[in-house]
Design an enzyme around this catalytic site. Structure first.
Site, PDB file in Angstrom:
ATOM      1  N   SER A  11     -11.133 -13.501  -4.574  1.00 46.95           N
ATOM      2  CA  SER A  11     -11.534 -12.097  -4.427  1.00 46.95           C
ATOM      3  C   SER A  11     -12.205 -11.540  -5.681  1.00 46.95           C
ATOM      4  CB  SER A  11     -10.321 -11.220  -4.071  1.00 46.95           C
ATOM      5  OG  SER A  11      -9.307 -11.365  -5.040  1.00 46.95           O
ATOM      6  N   ASP A 190      -5.688  -2.973 -10.655  1.00 46.49           N
ATOM      7  CA  ASP A 190      -4.444  -2.965  -9.871  1.00 46.49           C
ATOM      8  C   ASP A 190      -3.495  -4.046 -10.373  1.00 46.49           C
ATOM      9  OD1 ASP A 190      -5.644  -5.289  -9.092  1.00 46.49           O
ATOM     10  OD2 ASP A 190      -5.744  -4.833  -6.959  1.00 46.49           O
ATOM     11  N   HIS A 193      -6.980  -7.389 -10.136  1.00 45.37           N
ATOM     12  CA  HIS A 193      -8.437  -7.288 -10.029  1.00 45.37           C
ATOM     13  C   HIS A 193      -9.009  -6.526 -11.225  1.00 45.37           C
ATOM     14  CE1 HIS A 193      -7.242  -8.239  -5.861  1.00 45.37           C
ATOM     15  NE2 HIS A 193      -8.317  -9.015  -5.939  1.00 45.37           N
TER      16      HIS A 193
END
Lengths: 240, 240
Positions: A11, A190, A193
């Site tokens: 991600s 977070d 990330h």
């Protein structure tokens, strides 16, 4: 034809074209020289990545010489492998020894497919465990972070070990980010990330490593004349 | 293989992967479905673009079936054509009738090369003439803006005319932006190029037009299973 740089990862790669993202910044930096191609797969670990590697990068038939080798590939996995097995994201966990083996196999795959391509490893970032509790991705009944900074550090060191074994460059993001005392707030959004500032750190590190490999905007051919190379008195001359 | 969307245009396209840029936002939006390929050439007008079109988009040999048609191409020219001939950037000027002819030729080139590709025209943006004096690109001895909003409007209308003649969709950016009373501050950064807000307007308009053509994230095949499609109790199943 312009050369490609592939961004292969999880991600943190898939989201790299978001506002201020490191992938978009690379594409902007190389706007007239390189096509930056996004191959990010959120949630993936090296086990799943290895399983689909030849679907993502399919081999062309021998008689098809249209495929040109990319000039570089970034390989940015480990954040999901490092999920703790007995916590709420345990299904993404990959044991450390298997992570090393998988990462070695991924690098070998690229080196065999494209002998002249620069493969650049990036370690997982550090983890802010408190933030991981505040920003859960799945239901977390235990109330314990699904990733720890210590575990991420083991995977980061394994990644740098594999880079050494394979003789490829590596960005030790886990270590580099923690040089900043405010790394949790500065570089992470977070707890895992990247913030815009974290994205820009990755971008700067990637172009620095690529430059070390001889890949820079200055060294690469420009796609068509720049406006500064066009003679205002005879603009068409340069296109003849 | 993922389909491509090409972004073809001048500096407003070349800079579209800068922070908050419309090209980067498209790449982010289509992160698992489409490769967004940047073909922006700062300073170029339609005359120069037409001259290099088959170098930018070279034809593959007949026996090479590896080339797949892009699903869409954005064509975003006119801001440079609309430079006034007798002002400081006059060498970029292209007369209105030639602009129309060139734009028609560019659309025809794509339609002939790739019959099923959606060609999306974008008009030049409106011009803030005061800002153009404050942010000169070249020496401006006359002290007059090299572009005017009225001239840009003529090129914008010509662009929408050509879209109508060719039967392709168009984003009338010149008109749309001026619906906002604060368009000069809101959408432009230097009287011509786009602010982050202007970039996001273009991004939103492009995905809306693509959706009208049937091209949306929901309608396009996803490259490999999403994390939400992976069974936590048997993650490898989906990859068999």
């Amino acid at each position: 034809m312009r050369p490609n740089i592939y961004l292969f990862g999880d991600s943190i790669t898939e989201e790299s074209f978001d506002i201020g993202g490191w992938g978009a910044s690379l594409a902007n930096h190389f706007a007239r020289t390189v096509d930056v191609v996004l191959r990010g797969y959120s949630g993936y670990n090296t086990r799943w990545a290895l399983k689909v590697l030849d679907r993502i990068f399919p081999e062309k038939p021998d008689d098809d010489d249209s495929e040109s080798e990319p000039i570089a590939v970034t390989v940015f996995f480990g954040a999901n492998d490092a999920c703790l097995q007995d916590r709420c994201s345990g299904f993404q966990h990959v044991p450390l020894h298997e992570y090393k083996h998988n990462l070695h196999s991924i690098v070998s795959f690229f080196k065999k497919r494209w002998p002249d391509t620069h493969v650049l490893l990036i370690t997982p970032p550090p983890i802010d465990e408190d933030a991981r509790l505040r920003f859960p991705y799945v239901e977390n009944k235990q109330g314990l972070p699904e990733r720890t900074n210590e575990a991420a550090g083991h995977y980061a060191r394994a990644c740098t070990d594999i880079a050494g074994e394979c003789g490829v460059p590596v960005i030790d993001l886990w270590t580099k980010m923690q040089h900043c005392p405010e790394w949790k707030k500065e570089y992470l959004s977070d707890g895992l990330h990247l913030s815009q500032s974290g994205n820009q750190l990755v971008f700067q590190e990637v172009i620095r490593k690529l430059r070390d490999e001889g890949l820079s905007v200055e060294a690469l051919p420009v796609d068509l004349p720049l406006i500064s190379d066009i003679d205002p008195n005879d603009p068409m001359k340069v296109f003849q």
